[in-house]
Design a protein around this motif. Structure first.
Motif, PDB file in Angstrom:
ATOM      1  N   ALA A  28       0.827  -1.208   0.000  1.00  0.00           N
ATOM      2  CA  ALA A  28       0.000   0.000   0.000  1.00  0.00           C
ATOM      3  C   ALA A  28       0.861   1.259   0.000  1.00  0.00           C
ATOM      4  CB  ALA A  28      -0.924  -0.001   1.211  1.00  0.00           C
ATOM      5  N   THR A  29       0.376   2.273  -0.702  1.00  0.00           N
ATOM      6  CA  THR A  29       0.992   3.593  -0.693  1.00  0.00           C
ATOM      7  C   THR A  29      -0.088   4.629  -0.436  1.00  0.00           C
ATOM      8  OG1 THR A  29       0.725   3.832  -3.095  1.00  0.00           O
ATOM      9  CG2 THR A  29       2.813   2.934  -2.302  1.00  0.00           C
ATOM     10  N   VAL A  30       0.323   5.778   0.045  1.00  0.00           N
ATOM     11  CA  VAL A  30      -0.637   6.845   0.322  1.00  0.00           C
ATOM     12  C   VAL A  30      -1.057   7.481  -1.000  1.00  0.00           C
ATOM     13  CG1 VAL A  30      -1.002   9.049   1.466  1.00  0.00           C
ATOM     14  CG2 VAL A  30       0.385   7.284   2.577  1.00  0.00           C
ATOM     15  N   ARG A  31      -2.360   7.484  -1.264  1.00  0.00           N
ATOM     16  CA  ARG A  31      -2.901   8.039  -2.501  1.00  0.00           C
ATOM     17  C   ARG A  31      -3.436   9.450  -2.259  1.00  0.00           C
ATOM     18  NH1 ARG A  31      -0.897   4.666  -6.383  1.00  0.00           N
ATOM     19  NH2 ARG A  31      -1.207   2.484  -5.753  1.00  0.00           N
ATOM     20  N   GLN A  32      -3.125  10.351  -3.161  1.00  0.00           N
ATOM     21  CA  GLN A  32      -3.557  11.737  -3.055  1.00  0.00           C
ATOM     22  C   GLN A  32      -4.727  11.975  -4.016  1.00  0.00           C
ATOM     23  OE1 GLN A  32      -1.970  14.039  -0.989  1.00  0.00           O
ATOM     24  NE2 GLN A  32      -0.320  12.673  -0.348  1.00  0.00           N
ATOM     25  N   LEU A  33      -5.840  12.458  -3.499  1.00  0.00           N
ATOM     26  CA  LEU A  33      -6.998  12.809  -4.323  1.00  0.00           C
ATOM     27  C   LEU A  33      -7.256  14.308  -4.179  1.00  0.00           C
ATOM     28  CD1 LEU A  33      -9.439   9.857  -3.440  1.00  0.00           C
ATOM     29  CD2 LEU A  33      -7.711   9.959  -5.249  1.00  0.00           C
ATOM     30  N   GLN A  34      -7.610  14.954  -5.274  1.00  0.00           N
ATOM     31  CA  GLN A  34      -7.750  16.406  -5.257  1.00  0.00           C
ATOM     32  C   GLN A  34      -9.135  16.887  -4.839  1.00  0.00           C
ATOM     33  OE1 GLN A  34      -5.157  18.499  -5.426  1.00  0.00           O
ATOM     34  NE2 GLN A  34      -4.049  16.529  -5.433  1.00  0.00           N
ATOM     35  N   ASP A  35     -10.108  15.993  -4.793  1.00  0.00           N
ATOM     36  CA  ASP A  35     -11.430  16.374  -4.292  1.00  0.00           C
ATOM     37  C   ASP A  35     -12.167  15.133  -3.812  1.00  0.00           C
ATOM     38  OD1 ASP A  35     -12.710  15.154  -6.601  1.00  0.00           O
ATOM     39  OD2 ASP A  35     -12.204  16.960  -7.722  1.00  0.00           O
ATOM     40  N   VAL A  41     -13.374   7.748  -4.830  1.00  0.00           N
ATOM     41  CA  VAL A  41     -13.082   7.264  -3.475  1.00  0.00           C
ATOM     42  C   VAL A  41     -13.359   5.774  -3.359  1.00  0.00           C
ATOM     43  CG1 VAL A  41     -13.886   7.333  -1.087  1.00  0.00           C
ATOM     44  CG2 VAL A  41     -13.348   9.466  -2.266  1.00  0.00           C
ATOM     45  N   LYS A  42     -14.513   5.328  -3.842  1.00  0.00           N
ATOM     46  CA  LYS A  42     -14.885   3.914  -3.728  1.00  0.00           C
ATOM     47  C   LYS A  42     -13.908   3.017  -4.485  1.00  0.00           C
ATOM     48  CE  LYS A  42     -18.607   3.957  -1.169  1.00  0.00           C
ATOM     49  NZ  LYS A  42     -19.947   3.681  -1.703  1.00  0.00           N
ATOM     50  N   GLN A  43     -13.412   3.497  -5.635  1.00  0.00           N
ATOM     51  CA  GLN A  43     -12.435   2.706  -6.388  1.00  0.00           C
ATOM     52  C   GLN A  43     -11.164   2.488  -5.586  1.00  0.00           C
ATOM     53  OE1 GLN A  43     -12.012   5.071  -9.933  1.00  0.00           O
ATOM     54  NE2 GLN A  43     -13.770   4.155 -10.956  1.00  0.00           N
ATOM     55  N   HIS A  44     -10.691   3.522  -4.912  1.00  0.00           N
ATOM     56  CA  HIS A  44      -9.446   3.421  -4.157  1.00  0.00           C
ATOM     57  C   HIS A  44      -9.624   2.652  -2.846  1.00  0.00           C
ATOM     58  CE1 HIS A  44      -6.667   5.812  -6.532  1.00  0.00           C
ATOM     59  NE2 HIS A  44      -7.657   6.648  -6.804  1.00  0.00           N
ATOM     60  N   LEU A  45     -10.814   2.705  -2.247  1.00  0.00           N
ATOM     61  CA  LEU A  45     -11.031   1.986  -0.992  1.00  0.00           C
ATOM     62  C   LEU A  45     -10.808   0.494  -1.162  1.00  0.00           C
ATOM     63  CD1 LEU A  45     -14.204   3.684   0.576  1.00  0.00           C
ATOM     64  CD2 LEU A  45     -11.850   3.839   1.382  1.00  0.00           C
ATOM     65  N   GLY A  46     -11.168  -0.023  -2.318  1.00  0.00           N
ATOM     66  CA  GLY A  46     -11.008  -1.451  -2.567  1.00  0.00           C
ATOM     67  C   GLY A  46      -9.558  -1.894  -2.598  1.00  0.00           C
ATOM     68  N   ASN A  47      -8.644  -0.950  -2.855  1.00  0.00           N
ATOM     69  CA  ASN A  47      -7.221  -1.284  -2.893  1.00  0.00           C
ATOM     70  C   ASN A  47      -6.567  -1.267  -1.514  1.00  0.00           C
ATOM     71  OD1 ASN A  47      -7.272  -1.492  -5.716  1.00  0.00           O
ATOM     72  ND2 ASN A  47      -6.892   0.704  -5.955  1.00  0.00           N
ATOM     73  N   ARG A  48      -7.314  -0.847  -0.510  1.00  0.00           N
ATOM     74  CA  ARG A  48      -6.811  -0.788   0.867  1.00  0.00           C
ATOM     75  C   ARG A  48      -5.595   0.140   0.992  1.00  0.00           C
ATOM     76  NH1 ARG A  48     -11.216  -2.703   2.246  1.00  0.00           N
ATOM     77  NH2 ARG A  48     -11.471  -4.408   3.727  1.00  0.00           N
ATOM     78  N   ASP A  49      -5.639   1.255   0.253  1.00  0.00           N
ATOM     79  CA  ASP A  49      -4.605   2.275   0.375  1.00  0.00           C
ATOM     80  C   ASP A  49      -5.102   3.404   1.271  1.00  0.00           C
ATOM     81  OD1 ASP A  49      -2.616   1.235  -1.395  1.00  0.00           O
ATOM     82  OD2 ASP A  49      -3.789   1.942  -3.113  1.00  0.00           O
ATOM     83  N   PRO A  50      -4.228   4.013   2.077  1.00  0.00           N
ATOM     84  CA  PRO A  50      -4.617   5.249   2.768  1.00  0.00           C
ATOM     85  C   PRO A  50      -4.878   6.343   1.723  1.00  0.00           C
ATOM     86  CG  PRO A  50      -2.589   4.316   3.698  1.00  0.00           C
ATOM     87  CD  PRO A  50      -2.853   3.592   2.416  1.00  0.00           C
ATOM     88  N   LEU A  51      -5.889   7.148   1.979  1.00  0.00           N
ATOM     89  CA  LEU A  51      -6.255   8.221   1.057  1.00  0.00           C
ATOM     90  C   LEU A  51      -6.090   9.573   1.735  1.00  0.00           C
ATOM     91  CD1 LEU A  51      -9.579   6.776  -0.451  1.00  0.00           C
ATOM     92  CD2 LEU A  51      -7.235   6.457  -1.277  1.00  0.00           C
TER      93      LEU A  51
END
Length: 231
Positions: A28-35, A41-51
Motif C-alpha cells: 500500500a501507498t498513500v494516494r492523493q486525491l484532489q477532491d 473514493v470507492k475505487q481506491h477503498l477497494g485497494n486498501r490504500d490510505p487516502l
C-alpha cells in the motif's frame, strides 16, 4: 428448507465482510486525491490504500471560537474533568481532549462528519460514530489500531503529522511507544481542510506542536459491527 438457505446465505455474507475487514495491502501507498468524488473514493477503498483528500469543504471553527461560543463549558475527558476555557488560557502550555464524542455533538460538528462519511459507506453501513480532538502545545497521541471499516480524520485547524503503519509491521512495532515506530510509518503532513481515510488494521498516531482541531468519523457494516462487539 427456505429458512436453511436464508441462514446459509446470511452466514456467507457475514463471513465475507469479516474476511474483508482483515484484508490489507502489503504494498500500500498513500494516494492523493484532489477532491471528494464518491466514485473515485470507492475505487481506491477497494485497494486498501490510505487516502489523502484535498479541498474538503472547510469547517469554520478554531479553538478560540469554540471557547467563546461555550463559556463555562465543562469537558468530561475519560476520567478527567476540564474547563474548555483552559484551551485558550495562556498560562496553560499543553492540554488535550482526544476523540471526545459529547463535545463533538455540542459544537455541532457531528452532522458535518456524518456528511463526509456518506462518500465512503456502502449499503450495510451502521454504528456511525463522530468525535472531536482538541490539542494545545506539544502532543503525541498513543498508537491506535483501526478496527472499523471506515475511519476518517478531518483536519479542521492547525498543522500536525499523522503517522500510519501498515499491518505487515505489527510484529516490528509490538509494545513500542508511538515515538519509536516512525521508521515503519507513512508520514502525512496534516493541514486545514485535509481529509485522511485510514484502512482497517492500520496503526496510527498524531504528533503536533500547535493548536489543532481534528474531527474523527468511524463506521462499520452490520456484520463487522457484530464481529467487533463480540471479539
Amino acid at each position: 428448507m427456505w429458512l436453511i438457505f436464508i441462514l446459509v446465505g446470511i452466514s456467507l455474507l457475514f463471513a465475507k465482510y469479516i474476511r474483508d475487514l482483515h484484508k490489507f495491502n502489503l504494498n500500500a501507498t498513500v494516494r492523493q486525491l484532489q477532491d471528494l468524488n464518491k466514485v473515485v473514493v470507492k475505487q481506491h477503498l477497494g485497494n486498501r490504500d490510505p487516502l489523502v483528500i484535498h479541498n474538503v469543504p472547510p469547517v469554520e471553527e478554531t479553538i478560540e471560537s469554540i471557547v467563546s461560543k461555550n463559556p463555562g463549558y465543562i469537558l468530561k475527558d475519560a476520567d478527567k474533568v476540564l474547563l474548555l476555557s483552559s484551551f485558550s488560557d495562556k498560562n496553560v502550555p499543553q492540554m488535550t481532549t482526544y476523540k471526545n464524542s459529547e463535545l463533538c455533538k455540542h459544537i455541532n460538528l457531528r452532522e458535518s462528519l456524518l456528511g463526509l462519511g456518506t462518500h465512503f459507506e456502502g449499503s450495510l453501513a451502521c454504528n456511525r460514530k463522530t468525535y472531536v480532538s482538541l490539542m494545545k502545545g506539544a502532543n503525541i497521541t498513543e498508537r491506535s489500531v483501526n478496527t472499523h471499516d471506515i475511519l476518517l480524520i478531518h483536519q479542521i485547524q492547525g498543522h500536525a503529522s499523522l503517522y500510519l503503519v501498515n499491518p505487515k509491521h505489527k510484529d516490528d512495532i509490538k509494545e513500542k511507544p508511538s515515538s519509536q515506530i516512525k521508521k515503519w510509518s507513512h508520514k502525512i503532513n496534516l493541514e486545514p481542510n485535509l481529509l485522511v481515510s485510514i484502512p482497517p488494521n492500520w496503526h496510527y498516531f498524531t504528533e503536533s506542536s500547535e493548536d489543532i482541531i481534528q474531527g474523527v468519523y468511524e463506521s462499520d457494516t452490520y456484520p463487522t459491527w457484530l464481529y467487533n462487539s463480540l471479539r
